[in-house]
Design an enzyme around this catalytic site. Structure first.
Site, short mmCIF file in Angstrom:
data_model
loop_
_atom_site.label_atom_id
_atom_site.label_comp_id
_atom_site.label_asym_id
_atom_site.label_seq_id
_atom_site.Cartn_x
_atom_site.Cartn_y
_atom_site.Cartn_z
N ALA A 1 0.83 -1.20 0.00
CA ALA A 1 0.00 0.00 0.00
C ALA A 1 0.87 1.26 0.00
CB ALA A 1 -0.92 0.00 1.21
N TYR B 1 4.03 1.41 -1.19
CA TYR B 1 4.65 1.48 -2.52
C TYR B 1 3.66 2.09 -3.51
CZ TYR B 1 6.86 -0.01 -6.87
OH TYR B 1 7.44 -0.03 -8.11
N SER C 1 -1.00 -7.51 -17.64
CA SER C 1 -1.25 -7.16 -16.25
C SER C 1 -2.70 -6.69 -16.18
CB SER C 1 -0.23 -6.15 -15.75
OG SER C 1 -0.72 -4.87 -15.88
N ILE C 2 -3.09 -6.20 -15.06
CA ILE C 2 -4.51 -5.93 -14.91
C ILE C 2 -4.69 -4.57 -14.26
CG2 ILE C 2 -4.75 -7.04 -12.67
CD1 ILE C 2 -7.23 -8.45 -13.77
N LYS D 1 -9.03 -12.24 -6.44
CA LYS D 1 -7.68 -11.81 -6.83
C LYS D 1 -6.71 -12.36 -5.81
CE LYS D 1 -4.96 -8.05 -8.66
NZ LYS D 1 -3.70 -8.40 -8.02
N ARG E 1 5.85 -14.80 -14.70
CA ARG E 1 5.40 -13.74 -15.59
C ARG E 1 6.57 -12.86 -16.05
NH1 ARG E 1 3.43 -8.57 -14.45
NH2 ARG E 1 2.29 -7.72 -16.21
N GLU F 1 -2.32 -18.61 -10.46
CA GLU F 1 -1.56 -18.03 -9.36
C GLU F 1 -0.99 -19.13 -8.47
OE1 GLU F 1 -1.62 -14.81 -9.68
OE2 GLU F 1 -1.15 -13.84 -7.77
N CYS G 1 3.19 -16.09 34.01
CA CYS G 1 3.00 -15.65 35.38
C CYS G 1 2.82 -16.90 36.23
CB CYS G 1 1.76 -14.78 35.45
SG CYS G 1 1.16 -14.58 37.14
#
Ligand code: IVH
Length: 693
Positions: free
Chosen positions: A35, A37, A83-84, A122, A143, A180, A447
């Site tokens: 996120a 990046y 790519s998407i 995804k 890929r 994938e 403990c």
């Protein structure tokens, strides 16, 4: 004119993005959450859009996909791996925008019927192309940059979910199935646990993986297929590469959905969530329904993918700059984010386990706002070197509790005086002040004030009331919860001070059940010493150990005052248990509770101490490794400890004997190197009292 600070910012962003892309794609060792990046990437895109002269040819925005790693044979994809496009709007609006674009590009009017789509998950892994000739897997490639990938055939052959030969009757001369490769969350946790063990055992080149995707990428691109094979990977099929045309005997399918069914028939896993949808509203419904399932899926997804179902319409839509116009990714909130550490606290669990927890500046991650993240245990906290003020990566995936993945390298690189103090585990329970103990070979501190500690109250009461302990009939989970939460009881003796009136006044408590409970409490007062000892919940003291303690010492006071050496004389008690019993009764609060229980009228028959049992292996240290023919490793350990031996986890010069079974590995080798005597099972049994018994 371009403001110089903007030009500078663009240059800095390009440099940063280049570095992080290299870490991600080439080294499989990202330092930033995706996120973060993406945020930097979008900022650079925005600057370039506003000031096109700043868009240099070598800008990271001008390239899609990864890089090909040295050391692998290169493979040119016969059909490029596209790519998407990602919808920027992660609300329902994303689905509406995609559908509107598709309709416009197809020239559909408002009156035209809804477009048919396939909705997929995804998956958060690595895309691969699997080539089958005459139904046999001949090549697998990553890929790469979409044009050229890496040949990872050997590694992919070890993935059980990838068929080596296509099943069924329709086997075309050539077909490439794309999908994938990913790692399930449970497999990832197991792998990392193993990695941590290896690191703890001193193996220098091992590392802990930051997330399943990273671990999967590392495994796929592992140059040594034997290592790749040992990393558990899974696979989902979702796309087609080159295929023999129908005119030449290839399979012919008019829709993406039919292709997915074909993949399934060939023996590939296809996600069960996959659905057909008509129009934007059904896309939204899918996005929302998967969002609800996301946390309970056994693997990570970062969104869903919508694809125009008809292959003919896909062809008409075509693609722009390597992104098909007929597909889009609609994401969910990222599962990793950056935030800062405001404090590090230690929490005490119901069973007394101490867990270091980072208190965070609130951050939205995985769909919720997070302010606490676990550091798991002392070793993890040290390994990650998290300190107050650090910027850290927080991960919340699945229904697991949020965790600190690591400190941002920029924080780690600061001079020591600009960082907070190194985390140190307290040696006292932060809740009740009793001694905290970390046993040898254990990762957790605990403990030892089990009877008194507020954090352990409910657990302690339930355990004491259990059927095999003092047996208080009718005192279950819900009631304990109610009694403790309403502050009617704090410690065990409070139970025996509850009156009928108080109990009958409780919500959901009818007069009759209150009476029953009072009777059950009364009945439980006449118990036995083993039941009472077991009921105290001393770590490692189960029913049988409690019996042995009672038999050996006869009286409670004798147990409470026994030294570790005396405790070691008891059957089945080794150093760990002896230490645990001693520590428990060393806590003044625990003793107080025991005294009060006696004062409340709990009684049992006491006996005379039993005769001494021999401890032939006292003072000797053993290591057990490999699989023994009849004894389990735990059995061997128990019997060794019962005979007075210490059982250690690793071989050192202090080891007296190594007991080795089948497939004993590095420990056996080390013992041989150090010249330590090695025993097989038979040899072990000869040393043990009672031999084969
Ligand atoms: S289709 C048509 N379907 O997302 C475009 N990709 O950014 C080709 N991915 O490299 C991809 N799940 O690693 C497609 N159901 C799915 C996917 C999926 C995950 C990944 C894939 C690809 C990336 C695209």
């Amino acid at each position: 004119m371009i403001p110089p600070d903007i030009a500078q910012e663009a240059a800095a962003l390009r440099e940063q993005l280049r570095r992080h892309a290299h870490l991600y794609y080439v080294l499989d060792a990202p330092e930033l959450p995706d996120a973060e990046y993406d945020r930097l990437f979008r900022r650079l895109e925005a600057i370039e859009a506003e000031h096109p002269v700043l868009r240099t040819a070598d800008s990271p925005t001008q390239r899609v996909g990864g890089k090909v790693l040295e050391g692998f044979v290169r493979v040119r994809h016969r059909v490029p791996m596209l790519s998407i496009r990602t919808e920027t709007d992660i609300t329902a609006g994303g689905a509406i925008a995609f559908d509107a674009r598709v309709r416009r590009e197809l020239g559909l009017t408002a009156e035209a019927p809804p477009v048919g789509y396939v909705c997929e998950l995804k998956f958060d892994g690595l895309a691969v192309n699997l080539r089958y000739e005459e139904g046999v897997l001949v090549q697998a490639a990553t890929r790469g940059d979409g044009e050229i990938g890496e040949d990872v055939t050997q590694n992919m052959r070890t993935v059980q979910q990838i068929p080596l030969r296509l099943q069924g009757a329709t086997v075309p001369p050539v077909v490439e199935v794309r999908g994938e490769v990913y790692m399930r969350r449970d497999d990832f946790e197991r792998l990392n646990a193993r990695q941590r063990e290896r690191i703890a055992a001193g193996q220098k080149n091992e590392k802990v993986f930051v997330n399943p995707r990273n671990a999967a990428a590392g495994a796929v691109r592992q140059l040594d297929p034997a290592i790749a094979a040992a990393r558990p990977l899974s696979f989902f099929a979702y796309g087609l590469g080159e295929v023999t045309p129908a005119s030449e005997g290839g399979p012919d399918h008019a829709t993406q959905f039919d292709w997915l069914q074909q993949f399934d028939a060939w023996g590939f896993p296809v996600a069960a969530q996959t659905r057909r949808a008509l129009g934007a509203m059904e896309l939204i419904a899918f996005h929302e329904s998967v969002a609800r399932q996301r946390d309970t899926l056994p693997y990570d997804i970062d969104g869903v993918v919508y694809k125009v179902d008809s292959v003919e319409l896909q062809r008409r839509l075509g693609f722009v700059s390597r992104e098909p116009r007929w597909a889009v990714a609609h994401k969910y909130p990222a599962q990793e984010q950056l935030t800062t550490v405001q404090a590090i606290e230690v929490q005490v669990g119901r069973t007394g386990k101490l867990t270091p927890v980072a208190k965070l500046a609130p951050v939205f991650v995985g769909g919720v706002t997070v302010t606490n993240a676990t550091l798991h245990n002392e070793d993890e906290a040290r390994r990650k070197d998290v300190r107050v003020g650090d910027t850290v990566i927080i991960r919340r995936a699945g229904d697991v509790i949020p965790e600190v993945v690591g400190v941002l390298p920029a924080s780690l690189a600061k001079p020591a005086e600009e960082r907070g103090a190194v985390f140190a585990m307290p040696h006292r329970c932060p809740v009740c002040g009793s001694d905290a103990v970390r046993e040898e070979g254990e990762v957790d501190w605990r403990c030892s004030g089990g009877l008194f500690c507020a954090a352990q109250r409910k657990e302690a009461i339930l355990h004491f009331a259990a059927r095999r302990a003092v047996d208080i009939e009718g005192l279950g989970d819900r009631l304990v919860e109610q009694l403790v939460d309403s502050q009617l009881i704090r410690t065990l003796p409070d139970l025996y001070r509850l009156g009928l009136v108080t109990l009958a006044g409780l919500e959901r408590m009818a007069g009759k059940s209150a009476g029953n409970l009072v009777a059950a409490l009364e009945k439980s007062k006449r118990t036995t010493l083993p039941r009472f000892l077991f009921g105290l919940g001393i770590r490692h003291v189960g029913e049988s150990t409690a019996k042995e303690l009672a038999r050996y010492f006869g009286k409670l006071d004798a147990v409470m005052d026994a030294t570790e050496a005396q405790l070691l004389e008891v059957n089945d008690i080794g150093p760990v248990v002896a230490h645990s019993v001693r520590t428990f009764f060393d806590q003044p609060h625990n003793r107080e509770v025991v005294e009060q229980l006696r004062a409340c009228g709990l009684t049992w028959e006491e006996g005379e101490p039993a005769a001494r049992t021999p401890k032939p292996l006292a003072g000797k240290t053993f290591v057990v490794t490999g699989t023994l023919p009849t004894l389990s490793r735990d059995d061997a350990k128990d019997r060794l400890e019962a005979a007075g031996a210490k059982v250690a986890g690793s071989v050192s010069r202090k080891t007296d004997y190594v007991v080795a079974g089948a497939e004993a590995g590095s420990k056996l080798a080390k013992a041989q190197a150090l010249g330590i005597p090695i025993l097989d099972e038979a040899g072990l049994l000869e040393l043990l009292p009672g031999g084969l018994a």
